[in-house]
Write a protein that holds these residues in place. Structure first.
Motif, PDB file in Angstrom:
ATOM      1  N   UNK A  96       5.893   3.494   0.697  1.00  0.00           N
ATOM      2  CA  UNK A  96       5.465   2.174   0.219  1.00  0.00           C
ATOM      3  C   UNK A  96       5.617   1.180   1.359  1.00  0.00           C
ATOM      4  N   UNK A  97       4.500   0.597   1.763  1.00  0.00           N
ATOM      5  CA  UNK A  97       4.478  -0.301   2.918  1.00  0.00           C
ATOM      6  C   UNK A  97       4.085  -1.700   2.453  1.00  0.00           C
ATOM      7  N   UNK A  98       4.893  -2.682   2.788  1.00  0.00           N
ATOM      8  CA  UNK A  98       4.595  -4.079   2.445  1.00  0.00           C
ATOM      9  C   UNK A  98       3.683  -4.655   3.528  1.00  0.00           C
ATOM     10  N   UNK A  99       2.425  -4.903   3.152  1.00  0.00           N
ATOM     11  CA  UNK A  99       1.453  -5.414   4.113  1.00  0.00           C
ATOM     12  C   UNK A  99       1.586  -6.917   4.317  1.00  0.00           C
ATOM     13  N   UNK A 100       1.944  -7.644   3.264  1.00  0.00           N
ATOM     14  CA  UNK A 100       2.081  -9.098   3.344  1.00  0.00           C
ATOM     15  C   UNK A 100       3.035  -9.550   2.252  1.00  0.00           C
ATOM     16  N   UNK A 101       3.700 -10.663   2.472  1.00  0.00           N
ATOM     17  CA  UNK A 101       4.694 -11.118   1.505  1.00  0.00           C
ATOM     18  C   UNK A 101       4.763 -12.639   1.501  1.00  0.00           C
TER      19      UNK A 101
ATOM     20  N   UNK B 262       0.852  -1.176   0.000  1.00  0.00           N
ATOM     21  CA  UNK B 262       0.000   0.000   0.000  1.00  0.00           C
ATOM     22  C   UNK B 262       0.890   1.228   0.000  1.00  0.00           C
ATOM     23  N   UNK B 263       0.352   2.322  -0.454  1.00  0.00           N
ATOM     24  CA  UNK B 263       1.130   3.560  -0.550  1.00  0.00           C
ATOM     25  C   UNK B 263       0.421   4.660   0.228  1.00  0.00           C
ATOM     26  N   UNK B 264       1.157   5.300   1.113  1.00  0.00           N
ATOM     27  CA  UNK B 264       0.644   6.445   1.867  1.00  0.00           C
ATOM     28  C   UNK B 264       1.339   7.704   1.375  1.00  0.00           C
ATOM     29  N   UNK B 265       0.579   8.741   1.151  1.00  0.00           N
ATOM     30  CA  UNK B 265       1.149  10.008   0.706  1.00  0.00           C
ATOM     31  C   UNK B 265       1.338  10.934   1.907  1.00  0.00           C
ATOM     32  N   UNK B 266       2.374  11.740   1.859  1.00  0.00           N
ATOM     33  CA  UNK B 266       2.636  12.659   2.954  1.00  0.00           C
ATOM     34  C   UNK B 266       3.832  13.531   2.642  1.00  0.00           C
ATOM     35  N   UNK B 267       4.594  13.869   3.661  1.00  0.00           N
ATOM     36  CA  UNK B 267       5.770  14.722   3.487  1.00  0.00           C
ATOM     37  C   UNK B 267       6.833  14.359   4.506  1.00  0.00           C
ATOM     38  N   UNK B 268       8.052  14.755   4.180  1.00  0.00           N
ATOM     39  CA  UNK B 268       9.188  14.537   5.068  1.00  0.00           C
ATOM     40  C   UNK B 268       9.476  15.848   5.800  1.00  0.00           C
ATOM     41  N   UNK B 269       9.616  15.767   7.111  1.00  0.00           N
ATOM     42  CA  UNK B 269       9.847  16.967   7.903  1.00  0.00           C
ATOM     43  C   UNK B 269      10.686  16.625   9.127  1.00  0.00           C
TER      44      UNK B 269
ATOM     45  N   UNK C 187       9.522   2.045   2.561  1.00  0.00           N
ATOM     46  CA  UNK C 187      10.387   2.635   1.532  1.00  0.00           C
ATOM     47  C   UNK C 187       9.805   3.985   1.136  1.00  0.00           C
ATOM     48  N   UNK C 188      10.610   5.032   1.297  1.00  0.00           N
ATOM     49  CA  UNK C 188      10.160   6.388   0.975  1.00  0.00           C
ATOM     50  C   UNK C 188      10.664   6.787  -0.408  1.00  0.00           C
ATOM     51  N   UNK C 189       9.787   7.386  -1.194  1.00  0.00           N
ATOM     52  CA  UNK C 189      10.154   7.944  -2.498  1.00  0.00           C
ATOM     53  C   UNK C 189       9.896   9.442  -2.456  1.00  0.00           C
ATOM     54  N   UNK C 190      10.957  10.224  -2.647  1.00  0.00           N
ATOM     55  CA  UNK C 190      10.851  11.686  -2.621  1.00  0.00           C
ATOM     56  C   UNK C 190      10.915  12.195  -4.058  1.00  0.00           C
ATOM     57  N   UNK C 191       9.797  12.727  -4.543  1.00  0.00           N
ATOM     58  CA  UNK C 191       9.712  13.156  -5.932  1.00  0.00           C
ATOM     59  C   UNK C 191      10.671  14.274  -6.275  1.00  0.00           C
ATOM     60  N   UNK C 192      10.932  15.180  -5.337  1.00  0.00           N
ATOM     61  CA  UNK C 192      11.807  16.316  -5.617  1.00  0.00           C
ATOM     62  C   UNK C 192      13.263  15.905  -5.772  1.00  0.00           C
ATOM     63  N   UNK C 193      13.592  14.695  -5.371  1.00  0.00           N
ATOM     64  CA  UNK C 193      14.967  14.200  -5.475  1.00  0.00           C
ATOM     65  C   UNK C 193      15.071  13.126  -6.551  1.00  0.00           C
TER      66      UNK C 193
END
Length: 370
Positions: free
Chosen positions: A295-300, A51-58, A241-247
């Motif tokens: 990006x969060x791995x809920x099950x594998x 699943x993917x959660x949207x937010x920001x790094x601060x 796993x974090x993906x930062x679009x600005x980078x």
């Protein structure tokens, strides 16, 4: 040949050509279409449901630096983006004294001077009499104590006048309230004041004027929201796993450390706040407020037999695939076959039973003419 006869023959030829093309077109349209399919072979793979959660790094902690006294900013020594140490001066305040308080402080100094002069005269007189043996040592020590107390009172009155007038005393300059200092080590994120701005201290009725905001940029967190349908699968300590679009979509590791016990409704959907400690290399500078996806791995399921989910037919609680039985005949012959499936990542699905790695399964349809 006359022109009229030539046009007649040309018209007949064109009509015949159109008629023949029409028959050919209708013939081609009437031909049966062969249904062709991709052939899928089950393979071993790792299936992960994400699943993917949207937010920001601060920054984890952002400290607002506020003055301890009211006044006017007379100097600003730092700007946003600079690093500061604890106790380093960010700005300087010029105190604007209240006239009643200033007059009272000046009057106190004058009274203290009079008392100090009188105490000095009494002490000098007692000292002479004591040296002559006229008065006792006890009386002499009382006069000396009174003189010392009057000097201390005069010094206190002068310090109070300096504080009221200038906001700083000569004896405690290093602890001056007029010098606004950083309370933590970190980077200045914002300096919302300018020279000449009036500022007030924090009290019971006002938050006070923010002179600067400082944060430790080496301790960053991801703060985002996740849907209520998936929050039940999360637990503290899960890797993210974090993906930062600005980078340029750089990815960083993180670990979930907080899940809000209370959700908030947005557009009819309940979301829960989550926080994750980000592991960002020292070589990468992440600015506060960058948008990011978690990006969060809920099950594998690792090393399991899988096939594309599009090749599976769902019918109620049962699932089926179509096994290839005869590839020689035209079209190939497939047989409906029951299977048991497990975890799906939306593209591939785990096969629990009913297939092996040698089977061939009907995949997506390919339409072509014979």
């Amino acid at each position: 040949m006359s022109m009229k006869k030539y046009l007649k023959i040309l018209t007949l030829v064109v009509f015949a050509a159109i008629l023949i093309w029409t028959f050919v077109f209708l013939y081609r349209k009437s031909r049966p279409v062969e249904e062709r399919y991709d052939i899928v072979i089950p393979r071993t793979a790792t299936i992960e449901k994400k699943t993917v959660a949207t937010g920001k790094v601060e920054p984890r902690d952002e400290v607002l630096i506020k003055p301890q006294i009211p006044g006017i900013i007379s100097a600003v020594y730092k700007e946003a983006g600079q690093k500061v140490r604890t106790g380093e001066v960010i700005a300087l305040i010029k105190v604007i004294p209240e006239m009643g308080t200033l007059n009272a402080a000046e009057s106190r100094v004058n009274v203290a001077k009079i008392n100090a002069e009188q105490s000095k005269q009494d002490y000098d007189r007692s000292n002479e009499l004591f040296q002559s043996g006229v008065i006792s040592k006890e009386e002499y020590e009382k006069a000396r104590t009174q003189y010392n107390q009057s000097k201390e009172e005069l010094q206190n009155a002068q310090d109070n006048l300096e504080i009221v007038r200038d906001g700083i005393s000569s004896r405690s300059a290093q602890y001056s309230n007029t010098q606004i200092r950083s309370t933590i080590d970190g980077m200045i994120l914002d300096v919302p004041i300018k020279v000449g701005n009036s500022v007030i201290q924090s009290n019971n009725f006002n938050d006070g004027t923010t002179v600067a905001s400082v944060a430790n940029m080496n301790d960053m967190i991801f703060k985002g929201k996740i849907d209520e349908t998936e929050v039940g699968r999360l637990h503290e300590g899960m890797p993210i796993t974090l993906s930062v679009g600005a980078l340029q979509e750089k990815k960083f590791g993180a670990r979930l450390e907080y899940i809000s016990p209370k959700g908030t409704e947005e557009n009819g959907t309940v979301f829960f706040e989550i926080k994750a400690a980000a592991s960002i290399p020292d070589s990468v500078f992440v600015r506060a407020g960058y948008s990011a996806n978690a990006e969060i791995i809920l099950d594998s399921r690792k090393d399991v037999l899988s096939i594309p989910e599009s090749s599976v037919e769902f019918s109620g609680d049962s699932t089926f695939v179509y096994l290839l039985k005869d590839s020689i005949s035209k079209p190939p012959v497939f047989k409906r076959h029951a299977v048991k499936v497990g975890l799906s990542d939306g593209i591939n699905i785990q096969v629990l039973s009913g297939l092996n790695s040698k089977d061939k399964v009907r995949g997506n349809k390919i339409i072509a003419n014979k």
